[in-house]
Enzyme design. Sequence first.
Site, PDB file in Angstrom:
ATOM      1  N   GLN A  51      -9.157  13.598   0.952  1.00  0.00           N
ATOM      2  CA  GLN A  51      -8.377  14.487   0.101  1.00  0.00           C
ATOM      3  C   GLN A  51      -8.735  15.934   0.415  1.00  0.00           C
ATOM      4  O   GLN A  51      -9.791  16.217   0.994  1.00  0.00           O
ATOM      5  CB  GLN A  51      -8.675  14.222  -1.372  1.00  0.00           C
ATOM      6  N   CYS A  58       0.848  -1.211   0.000  1.00  0.00           N
ATOM      7  CA  CYS A  58       0.000   0.000   0.000  1.00  0.00           C
ATOM      8  C   CYS A  58       0.873   1.247   0.000  1.00  0.00           C
ATOM      9  O   CYS A  58       1.730   1.424   0.866  1.00  0.00           O
ATOM     10  CB  CYS A  58      -0.899  -0.009   1.228  1.00  0.00           C
ATOM     11  N   SER A  63      -9.422   4.277  -4.917  1.00  0.00           N
ATOM     12  CA  SER A  63      -8.537   3.267  -5.492  1.00  0.00           C
ATOM     13  C   SER A  63      -7.648   2.599  -4.447  1.00  0.00           C
ATOM     14  O   SER A  63      -6.863   1.727  -4.770  1.00  0.00           O
ATOM     15  CB  SER A  63      -7.688   3.895  -6.590  1.00  0.00           C
ATOM     16  N   HIS A 118      -8.490   7.231   3.907  1.00  0.00           N
ATOM     17  CA  HIS A 118      -7.883   8.534   3.623  1.00  0.00           C
ATOM     18  C   HIS A 118      -8.904   9.459   2.984  1.00  0.00           C
ATOM     19  O   HIS A 118      -9.902   9.019   2.437  1.00  0.00           O
ATOM     20  CB  HIS A 118      -6.675   8.378   2.690  1.00  0.00           C
ATOM     21  N   CYS A 122       0.513   3.357   3.444  1.00  0.00           N
ATOM     22  CA  CYS A 122       0.935   2.870   4.763  1.00  0.00           C
ATOM     23  C   CYS A 122       2.281   3.494   5.170  1.00  0.00           C
ATOM     24  O   CYS A 122       3.097   3.847   4.315  1.00  0.00           O
ATOM     25  CB  CYS A 122       1.046   1.346   4.739  1.00  0.00           C
ATOM     26  N   HIS A 162      -6.876   1.932   2.140  1.00  0.00           N
ATOM     27  CA  HIS A 162      -6.317   2.583   3.326  1.00  0.00           C
ATOM     28  C   HIS A 162      -7.134   3.859   3.588  1.00  0.00           C
ATOM     29  O   HIS A 162      -7.154   4.768   2.747  1.00  0.00           O
ATOM     30  CB  HIS A 162      -4.842   2.935   3.093  1.00  0.00           C
ATOM     31  N   ASN A 178     -13.569  10.071  -0.490  1.00  0.00           N
ATOM     32  CA  ASN A 178     -14.247   9.072  -1.311  1.00  0.00           C
ATOM     33  C   ASN A 178     -14.010   7.738  -0.639  1.00  0.00           C
ATOM     34  O   ASN A 178     -12.869   7.311  -0.511  1.00  0.00           O
ATOM     35  CB  ASN A 178     -13.657   9.005  -2.724  1.00  0.00           C
ATOM     36  N   HIS A 195      -4.047   0.485   8.158  1.00  0.00           N
ATOM     37  CA  HIS A 195      -4.582   0.198   6.829  1.00  0.00           C
ATOM     38  C   HIS A 195      -6.035  -0.283   6.901  1.00  0.00           C
ATOM     39  O   HIS A 195      -6.790  -0.173   5.935  1.00  0.00           O
ATOM     40  CB  HIS A 195      -3.700  -0.885   6.187  1.00  0.00           C
TER      41      HIS A 195
HETATM   42  O1  LIG Z   1      -7.918  11.268  -6.652  1.00  0.00           O
HETATM   43  P1  LIG Z   1      -8.335   9.841  -6.843  1.00  0.00           P
HETATM   44  O2  LIG Z   1      -8.776   9.175  -5.560  1.00  0.00           O
HETATM   45  O3  LIG Z   1      -7.321   9.034  -7.585  1.00  0.00           O
HETATM   46  O4  LIG Z   1      -9.616   9.907  -7.791  1.00  0.00           O
HETATM   47  C1  LIG Z   1     -10.946   9.925  -7.370  1.00  0.00           C
HETATM   48  O5  LIG Z   1     -11.302  11.139  -6.729  1.00  0.00           O
HETATM   49  C2  LIG Z   1     -11.223  12.322  -7.530  1.00  0.00           C
HETATM   50  C3  LIG Z   1     -11.738  13.486  -6.724  1.00  0.00           C
HETATM   51  O6  LIG Z   1     -13.053  13.290  -6.264  1.00  0.00           O
HETATM   52  C4  LIG Z   1     -12.014  12.159  -8.840  1.00  0.00           C
HETATM   53  O7  LIG Z   1     -11.739  13.254  -9.673  1.00  0.00           O
HETATM   54  C5  LIG Z   1     -11.648  10.870  -9.564  1.00  0.00           C
HETATM   55  O8  LIG Z   1     -12.494  10.681 -10.677  1.00  0.00           O
HETATM   56  C6  LIG Z   1     -11.786   9.689  -8.606  1.00  0.00           C
HETATM   57  O9  LIG Z   1     -11.425   8.483  -9.232  1.00  0.00           O
END
Ligand SMILES: O=P(O)(O)O[C@H]1O[C@H](CO)[C@@H](O)[C@H](O)[C@H]1O
Lengths: 351, 351
Positions: A171, A52, A164, A169, A55, A167, A156, A116
Amino acid sequence: MKNFDINEDPHRRFNPLLNEWVLVSPHRAKRPWQGQNETITTETLPKHDPTCYLCPGNVRANGENNPNYEESFVFENDFAAMKQDEIIFEEDIKHTFFKAKPEQGISRVVCFSPRHDLTLPEMEIEGIENIIKTWQKEYTDLGNIKYINHVQIFENKGSVMGCSNPHPHGQIWAQSSLPTQVEKTQNSLKSYFDKNQRTLLQDYLQAELRTGERVVIENDHFVALVPFWAIWPYETMIISKRALNKITDFTAEETNAFAVILKQLTIKYDNLFSTSFPYSSGIHQAPTDGLEHPEWHFHMHFYPPLLRSATVKKFMVGYEMLGESQRDITAERSAETLRQQSDIHYKLKKK
Amino acid sequence: MKNFDINEDPHRRFNPLLNEWVLVSPHRAKRPWQGQNETITTETLPKHDPTCYLCPGNVRANGENNPNYEESFVFENDFAAMKQDEIIFEEDIKHTFFKAKPEQGISRVVCFSPRHDLTLPEMEIEGIENIIKTWQKEYTDLGNIKYINHVQIFENKGSVMGCSNPHPHGQIWAQSSLPTQVEKTQNSLKSYFDKNQRTLLQDYLQAELRTGERVVIENDHFVALVPFWAIWPYETMIISKRALNKITDFTAEETNAFAVILKQLTIKYDNLFSTSFPYSSGIHQAPTDGLEHPEWHFHMHFYPPLLRSATVKKFMVGYEMLGESQRDITAERSAETLRQQSDIHYKLKKK
Ligand SMILES: O=P(O)(O)O[C@H]1O[C@H](CO)[C@@H](O)[C@H](O)[C@H]1O
Ligand SMILES: O=P(O)(O)O[C@H]1O[C@H](CO)[C@@H](O)[C@H](O)[C@H]1O
């Protein structure tokens, strides 16, 4: 001809934050589902995954090593949607249809903890308080940068939400302009405040507490509820009781109360379908443009896609994309279902 | 400091139809993908599936038998989002926050042809013309109903778009109110028309044809292009060259040209990733409220979710839900890629 019954009859509801309508079809909840099922991972995650890139101690995409962090950990997104470069730009007024302008920004990733395998509902209150403090620090630091006028904190969660890496997290995307949804919200908040000298959410919260129908959790400082105009089946909003502007206005008590409600809400979510409940969540608060914003009232949105089970989600497609958002169960019924969920995480019960 | 390069630098573009901004991150296309992959069905479908509730002669959910239809076939949706019942409703002016009103409507399903296995790009032009004629008839019939002021024609294609039956079909949701997106579009079209005495899309189309950059297909009567402000990676719009109001204004020649461009565009879509390309598509045109609408200009939107391959889609989550729509490749590059696709369907080439 019959009298309108909001629990039975198709109707539209108005969202005063975005200033738009939503279609509600209460009777449609019984529709059978023959479409796509989401896949869910039921494998138990390790506490530390050597593969990961989030991590502690591991190598990231850009070749850097993560420190051996012990609480939350923040780094610049290796594939940021915006760049910090200053761009020279002369507006071309001839372009009626091809209007574009450069956007400066910074994207960061916030690992919630070294673990994780530990999602928000499974963390200790102290660990969640630590995330809130990290958000406060980032809001301040990023907001202090001259060209940053807005700081979007979000998460997300779950592969169905495009996440993706399991873990836990979130943004942060900080940028020069107010993003579309935030600008719409600000316009609504401002026109309400200018008229009433109170924030829209202050009065809305009073109205919600009076009926109680859509309230999921209430503590001394925050309320989690299904907004009257929710579009996602189990959409919720956490609203601060005090008309506070931004996350850095929290008292120590409010930080604690916010951690508690975050944990309780996400436990109820996980319990709903006995699954790690996917969603996008995010905080809406005052921009960092250096101006006074008495109209802003701190709140956090949760947009979860699941409809009937861990594998059946609501598709916002077709009519929703071209026409307007549509939902099959009423906000009141969703709130009731969420309220009924246990406050103990299903994984702990099984033990 | 460098000069703004729209092909390289993060920027925002303005959508004059919805009156909102979009974030474009051209440099981000190179980001690796470690997230969820969509599953695709590669099985060849039979011409007639005895278990399909849309195939001719079969039984539907409500127990009715489909006729042995030979062209397209329309029926009322068994699980409609709206109902035709007239509802008595007294507006409650006390409710600042709980604004709701009943909505009357009709939902129909349009089976494109008896063939369970034949999608738009694989159909003969004649068959597609027949679908267009069905849409015209439905627009007229539904639009003539007193309480119906808007007729939304759309298609959800592919399981990733929430489509629960592979038998090629679209839907029509007709209702009393203008749906949110249509109302926004109408406001923009109207203010442009009032100012310029020409439709917004008439002038936009001229500007697009002048540069050619974003044009995918052009014939005598229609243009398919990637709008300057597109949010989905391969989003397109078909715009009529004539500033016509609605689908029932088509001449016979236009009906034919529309069928041809529909086939060509969907062939290019299928060829892009050698897969039956998923999307939601739908027609925006004049409402059926009995008023004159010189501002309306017929167009059809295609919102396809795929980003890099048949299995990797763009997730409109997190930042997009809370902030604003964001895309990783420019509209110009997508248009070029689509233009380069063959006009012969990949399945025919393999034979
Ligand atoms: O930044 P990541 O996790 O790779 O990407 C994810 O979140 C982003 C922000 O919401 C989006 O724009 C992407 O389409 C989504 O796959
Ligand atoms: O009517 P269907 O195909 O069962 O359902 C599909 O299309 C509808 C209209 O876009 C959406 O509301 C549903 O979420 C989607 O699953």
